[in-house]
Design an enzyme around this catalytic site. Structure first.
Site, PDB file in Angstrom:
ATOM      1  N   ASP A  51      -1.259   6.308   6.762  1.00  0.00           N
ATOM      2  CA  ASP A  51      -2.390   5.435   6.461  1.00  0.00           C
ATOM      3  C   ASP A  51      -2.448   4.422   7.606  1.00  0.00           C
ATOM      4  OD1 ASP A  51      -4.020   3.372   5.617  1.00  0.00           O
ATOM      5  OD2 ASP A  51      -3.032   3.061   3.691  1.00  0.00           O
ATOM      6  N   TRP A  53       0.826  -1.213   0.000  1.00  0.00           N
ATOM      7  CA  TRP A  53       0.000   0.000   0.000  1.00  0.00           C
ATOM      8  C   TRP A  53       0.855   1.256   0.000  1.00  0.00           C
ATOM      9  CZ3 TRP A  53      -4.169  -1.523  -1.946  1.00  0.00           C
ATOM     10  CH2 TRP A  53      -4.663  -2.791  -1.641  1.00  0.00           C
ATOM     11  N   LYS A  64     -11.680  -2.527   7.911  1.00  0.00           N
ATOM     12  CA  LYS A  64     -10.859  -3.510   8.610  1.00  0.00           C
ATOM     13  C   LYS A  64     -11.197  -3.536  10.100  1.00  0.00           C
ATOM     14  CE  LYS A  64      -7.227  -2.735   5.230  1.00  0.00           C
ATOM     15  NZ  LYS A  64      -7.155  -4.063   4.623  1.00  0.00           N
TER      16      LYS A  64
END
Length: 360
Positions: free
Chosen positions: A171, A101, A195
Site C-alpha cells: 500500500d 493501516w 494524498k
C-alpha cells in the site's frame, strides 16, 4: 482569492495549475460542450481521458508490460479485502505491522485466512521500521504485505523487505509518485489517490498479470475480482470518472516537473528544511527515528498537549491549515506531498520559529 497552505494528510493539496485547468474546463471539456462530470464513461472523449492517464502513469513509473493498471473505487481500504479474496490461495499471508493501516489490512485479511504478523513496530508506537532483512517468512504464505509509507506515524521503508521469493504487496497511498520505484519488485502496488495524486474516490492498483486469475475465494463478488476489472479495463461499471480525469492532469503535471526523479529531489529538499529545524529546535521534536523518516508526512510534538493545541490554532489563523496530528497519536503532523510548494514548508518553519520564541 486567498489560498492557504494545506498540510492535510488527505484529501490533500493539489497542484494549483491542475485546479485552474479543471476550472477552465468545468463547463466545456475539449469542445464537447459538457463537463467531464456529465460525460458518459462509454464516450470516446472519456475513453481518451482514461487511456491517456494510463499511458502517462506507465511512463512515469516505468511500469513493465506484464502489469495491469486499474482505476478502481472503494479507496485503499477496499483493497484490504480484495487482496486476500483474490490472492490468498493457500489461505495464509504474512503481514508486517508498521501502523494503523497495516493493522487494519491484517485484521481484514483474517476474515479470509491465517494472517502471520511477522514483524511489528508497535512496541515503540510505530516510530520506526522493523529490520526486514531476515524475516520468518511462512513457507505456505501467498504473499507478504506492507504499508510502505505510514501517513499517521511518518515512517517509510527505505529498503523493501526480503520476502524470500514470496510476492510483495504494498500500500503506497501516501508516497505514490513521490520518487522513482521499481515496480517489478512488487506483485501488487496500490494506493488511494487522495494524498498525492487526485481527489478522494479513486484507488489505483498496479498488478502483475499472473496474479489475475479466475481462481478467487468462493463468494468473492464479481466487482471485487481483479479479472473482472482488468478484462473490462477499469470500465466494468461506471468508474470514478471525474477523479480519474484529475489524476490524468496530475500525471501530466508531474511529467512537466521532470518526472519522479525530479520530484524525489524536490521532496528531499522540502523535507530537509523541516527536519533540520526539528533537529535543532528546543520546543518541537520529531517522533520518528532519523533513518526511517518519511518525506511525505512529518509528525512532531512539543510534549505538552495544551501547547500543541495552541500551536494548531495559531497556525490555522496564520493560514497554515490541517496541522493537527491524527487522533490516535495527537501532536502535529505536516503532510508535504508533491503539490506542497517549498514556500509552504518555509512558511511553516518560519511560523514554528516564531512560536518557539514566544512560548519557550
Amino acid at each position: 482569492m486567498k489560498r492557504v497552505y494545506n498540510f492535510s494528510a488527505g484529501p490533500a493539496v493539489l497542484p494549483e495549475e491542475v485546479l485552474k485547468e479543471a476550472a477552465d474546463e468545468m463547463l466545456d471539456y475539449n469542445g464537447t460542450g459538457m463537463s467531464v462530470m456529465e460525460m458518459s464513461h462509454r464516450s470516446q472523449s472519456f475513453q481518451e481521458i482514461i487511456d491517456t492517464a494510463e499511458a502517462d502513469i506507465r511512463e512515469l513509473m516505468n511500469i513493465p508490460d506484464n502489469y495491469k493498471v486499474l482505476f478502481l473505487q472503494g479507496g485503499a481500504s477496499q483493497q484490504f479485502a480484495m487482496i486476500p479474496m483474490n490472492l490468498m490461495k493457500n489461505r495464509v499471508a504474512d503481514y508486517i505491522i508498521t501502523g494503523q493501516w497495516a493493522k487494519k489490512a491484517a485484521a481484514e485479511a483474517e476474515k479470509y485466512g491465517k494472517v502471520n504478523r511477522i514483524a511489528s513496530s508497535a512496541d515503540k508506537t510505530f516510530s520506526y521500521i522493523p529490520d526486514c532483512s531476515d524475516l520468518p517468512i511462512s513457507e505456505d504464505a501467498d504473499y507478504v504485505y506492507i504499508c510502505e509509507n505510514n501517513t499517521i506515524y511518518g515512517t517509510k521503508y527505505k529498503t523493501l523487505p526480503n520476502t524470500k521469493g514470496k510476492t510483495l504487496i504494498a500500500d503506497v497511498s501516501s508516497c505514490f509518485l513521490s520518487e522513482p520505484v521499481d515496480v517489478s519488485k512488487y506483485g501488487v502496488i496500490y494506493g488511494g489517490v487522495q494524498k498525492n495524486i487526485g481527489p478522494a474516490g479513486v484507488v489505483i492498483v498496479i498488478i502483475r498479470e499472473d496474479l489475475i486469475t479466475e481462481d478467487v475465494l468462493p463468494g468473492t463478488p464479481t466487482m471485487l475480482t481483479y479479472k473482472t476489472q482488468a478484462d473490462a479495463k477499469s470500465l466494468y461499471n461506471t468508474p470514478p470518472a471525474y477523479g480519474i480525469y484529475i489524476c490524468g492532469k496530475v500525471f501530466k503535471w508531474l511529467k512537466k516537473q521532470g518526472g519522479l526523479a525530479a520530484m524525489k529531489e524536490r521532496n528531499e529538499k522540502k523535507a530537509k528544511i523541516l527536519y533540520d529545524y526539528l533537529d535543532q529546535s528546543k520546543l518541537f521534536k520529531g517522533t520518528v527515528v532519523k533513518e526511517d523518516r518519511s518525506l511525505m508526512n512529518v509528525p512532531f510534538v512539543t510534549g505538552d498537549e495544551e501547547l500543541d493545541a495552541k500551536f494548531v490554532k495559531e497556525a490555522k489563523a496564520a493560514g497554515l491549515e490541517n496541522l493537527k496530528g491524527h487522533r490516535t497519536v495527537g501532536g502535529m503532523r505536516a503532510s508535504i506531498y508533491n503539490a506542497m510548494p517549498i514556500e509552504g514548508v518555509e512558511a511553516l518553519v518560519a511560523f514554528m520559529k516564531k512560536f518557539e520564541e514566544e512560548n519557550l
